[in-house]
Design an enzyme around this catalytic site. Sequence first.
Site, mmCIF file in Angstrom:
data_model
loop_
_atom_site.group_PDB
_atom_site.id
_atom_site.type_symbol
_atom_site.label_atom_id
_atom_site.label_comp_id
_atom_site.label_asym_id
_atom_site.label_seq_id
_atom_site.Cartn_x
_atom_site.Cartn_y
_atom_site.Cartn_z
ATOM 1 N N SER A 138 -42.433 73.681 -61.401
ATOM 2 C CA SER A 138 -42.915 72.574 -60.728
ATOM 3 C C SER A 138 -41.878 72.320 -59.796
ATOM 4 O O SER A 138 -40.769 72.747 -60.206
ATOM 5 C CB SER A 138 -43.384 71.461 -61.514
ATOM 6 O OG SER A 138 -43.398 70.218 -61.051
ATOM 7 N N TYR A 151 -42.076 66.378 -69.210
ATOM 8 C CA TYR A 151 -42.308 67.130 -67.982
ATOM 9 C C TYR A 151 -41.212 67.778 -67.624
ATOM 10 O O TYR A 151 -40.996 69.098 -67.356
ATOM 11 C CB TYR A 151 -43.352 66.543 -67.323
ATOM 12 C CG TYR A 151 -44.193 67.607 -66.379
ATOM 13 C CD1 TYR A 151 -45.393 68.158 -66.607
ATOM 14 C CD2 TYR A 151 -43.569 67.607 -65.196
ATOM 15 C CE1 TYR A 151 -46.067 68.967 -65.905
ATOM 16 C CE2 TYR A 151 -44.394 68.323 -64.035
ATOM 17 C CZ TYR A 151 -45.625 69.204 -64.674
ATOM 18 O OH TYR A 151 -46.147 69.940 -63.553
HETATM 19 P P1 NAD Z 1 -55.230 71.874 -65.089
HETATM 20 O O1 NAD Z 1 -55.233 70.651 -65.980
HETATM 21 O O2 NAD Z 1 -56.171 71.972 -64.061
HETATM 22 O O3 NAD Z 1 -55.291 73.320 -66.007
HETATM 23 C C1 NAD Z 1 -54.285 73.383 -66.805
HETATM 24 C C2 NAD Z 1 -54.923 74.445 -67.759
HETATM 25 O O4 NAD Z 1 -54.013 74.683 -68.842
HETATM 26 C C3 NAD Z 1 -56.223 74.525 -68.285
HETATM 27 O O5 NAD Z 1 -56.923 75.715 -68.068
HETATM 28 C C4 NAD Z 1 -56.217 73.972 -69.625
HETATM 29 O O6 NAD Z 1 -57.234 74.432 -70.558
HETATM 30 C C5 NAD Z 1 -54.847 75.056 -70.099
HETATM 31 N N1 NAD Z 1 -54.408 74.193 -71.348
HETATM 32 C C6 NAD Z 1 -54.018 72.933 -71.410
HETATM 33 N N2 NAD Z 1 -53.420 72.939 -72.763
HETATM 34 C C7 NAD Z 1 -53.660 74.126 -73.389
HETATM 35 C C8 NAD Z 1 -53.457 74.585 -74.732
HETATM 36 N N3 NAD Z 1 -52.797 73.729 -75.597
HETATM 37 N N4 NAD Z 1 -53.772 75.785 -74.959
HETATM 38 C C9 NAD Z 1 -54.109 76.583 -74.039
HETATM 39 N N5 NAD Z 1 -54.359 76.077 -72.669
HETATM 40 C C10 NAD Z 1 -54.300 75.170 -72.250
HETATM 41 O O7 NAD Z 1 -53.860 71.789 -64.247
HETATM 42 P P2 NAD Z 1 -52.909 72.455 -63.096
HETATM 43 O O8 NAD Z 1 -52.596 71.142 -62.070
HETATM 44 O O9 NAD Z 1 -54.050 73.536 -62.839
HETATM 45 O O10 NAD Z 1 -51.626 72.903 -63.816
HETATM 46 C C11 NAD Z 1 -51.299 74.321 -64.162
HETATM 47 C C12 NAD Z 1 -49.756 74.353 -64.170
HETATM 48 O O11 NAD Z 1 -49.309 74.053 -62.786
HETATM 49 C C13 NAD Z 1 -49.152 73.565 -65.202
HETATM 50 O O12 NAD Z 1 -48.118 74.238 -65.762
HETATM 51 C C14 NAD Z 1 -48.726 72.460 -64.233
HETATM 52 O O13 NAD Z 1 -47.422 71.759 -64.841
HETATM 53 C C15 NAD Z 1 -48.268 73.276 -63.121
HETATM 54 N N6 NAD Z 1 -48.194 72.237 -61.960
HETATM 55 C C16 NAD Z 1 -49.140 71.690 -61.235
HETATM 56 C C17 NAD Z 1 -49.029 70.803 -60.051
HETATM 57 C C18 NAD Z 1 -50.024 70.054 -59.985
HETATM 58 O O14 NAD Z 1 -49.803 69.388 -58.774
HETATM 59 N N7 NAD Z 1 -51.399 70.332 -60.169
HETATM 60 C C19 NAD Z 1 -47.723 70.710 -59.622
HETATM 61 C C20 NAD Z 1 -46.700 71.468 -60.118
HETATM 62 C C21 NAD Z 1 -46.850 72.388 -61.011
#
Ligand code: NAD
Length: 256
Positions: A138, A151
């Site tokens: 991130s 985080y």
């Molecule tokens: P999201 O909530 O849409 O997806 C998260 C995924 O992780 C889902 O499929 C969920 O089921 C899975 N997950 C969560 N806990 C779990 C567990 N205990 N076991 C198995 N699977 C699990 O979120 P996203 O925004 O797509 O995030 C994906 C990644 O990107 C994360 O690591 C997040 O920190 C990172 N990220 C997101 C953003 C953003 O702005 N959305 C920015 C930077 C980084």
Amino acid sequence: MKTVLITGSSSGIGLGIAIEFAKTKQFNIIFNGLEANGPEIAEQVARDYGIGTMFSNANMLKPEELRKMVSDGIAKFGKIDVLVNNAGIQHVSAVEDFPEEKWDAIIAINLTSAFHLTKAVWKGMKERKFGRIINIASAHGLVASEFKSAYVASKHGIVGFTKTIALEGAPFNITANAICPGYVKTPLVEKQIKDQAKTHGIPENEVISKIMLYKQAVKDFVTVELLGQTAVFMASESASTLTGTALPIDGGWNAQ
Ligand code: NAD
């Protein structure tokens, strides 16, 4: 055909990354996540792109389930060439009120699961002299924001882990890179928008412009397509000297 395992790929960024791998038609995909419709997503992608897929609901909190997901994937597709550690959660709270169980869960899901999965795929990658580990960190892997202590710690941690395995993997053509996205409009962020609107007593569009995108020079959400295309590029044969990086894709947030 190569095989890619993408954690948290039944939602958001992980699903976007899976679609970009699917479009190349050069990868079988192991989907993972907690969404109930995960198996249908995997089947749909197999039909749409004519590739092999499978789905595992392995929980990132349970190392034995992670090892089983890897061995099931190898049993089905023969090998795992690319691992994308993407599953992650967030919790926003001042440190003095931060629930201890949330801290533990964030570190386990966002950081420790990547260690367990890397360890499980490592031996095969080393033997075949090909491996690509891509960690979705991130912008918060490079800089901090208040109220996100767990985080930010987990994401800085995964950047450090990425660098270490890049060094260990180098003699075996195993690369490791982190992608550091700014804000992406996924369910994880939709929840934050709602929560912050409530906390600050302002409309959701103001949360987006005044709080979320405040630090990004480009006042747009990062797209999952761009993140997916970057992951495909990092996974390519020709990217063998691209390793140990933490690439910000954050609309210029880290340029300031
Ligand atoms: P999201 O909530 O849409 O997806 C998260 C995924 O992780 C889902 O499929 C969920 O089921 C899975 N997950 C969560 N806990 C779990 C567990 N205990 N076991 C198995 N699977 C699990 O979120 P996203 O925004 O797509 O995030 C994906 C990644 O990107 C994360 O690591 C997040 O920190 C990172 N990220 C997101 C953003 C953003 O702005 N959305 C920015 C930077 C980084």
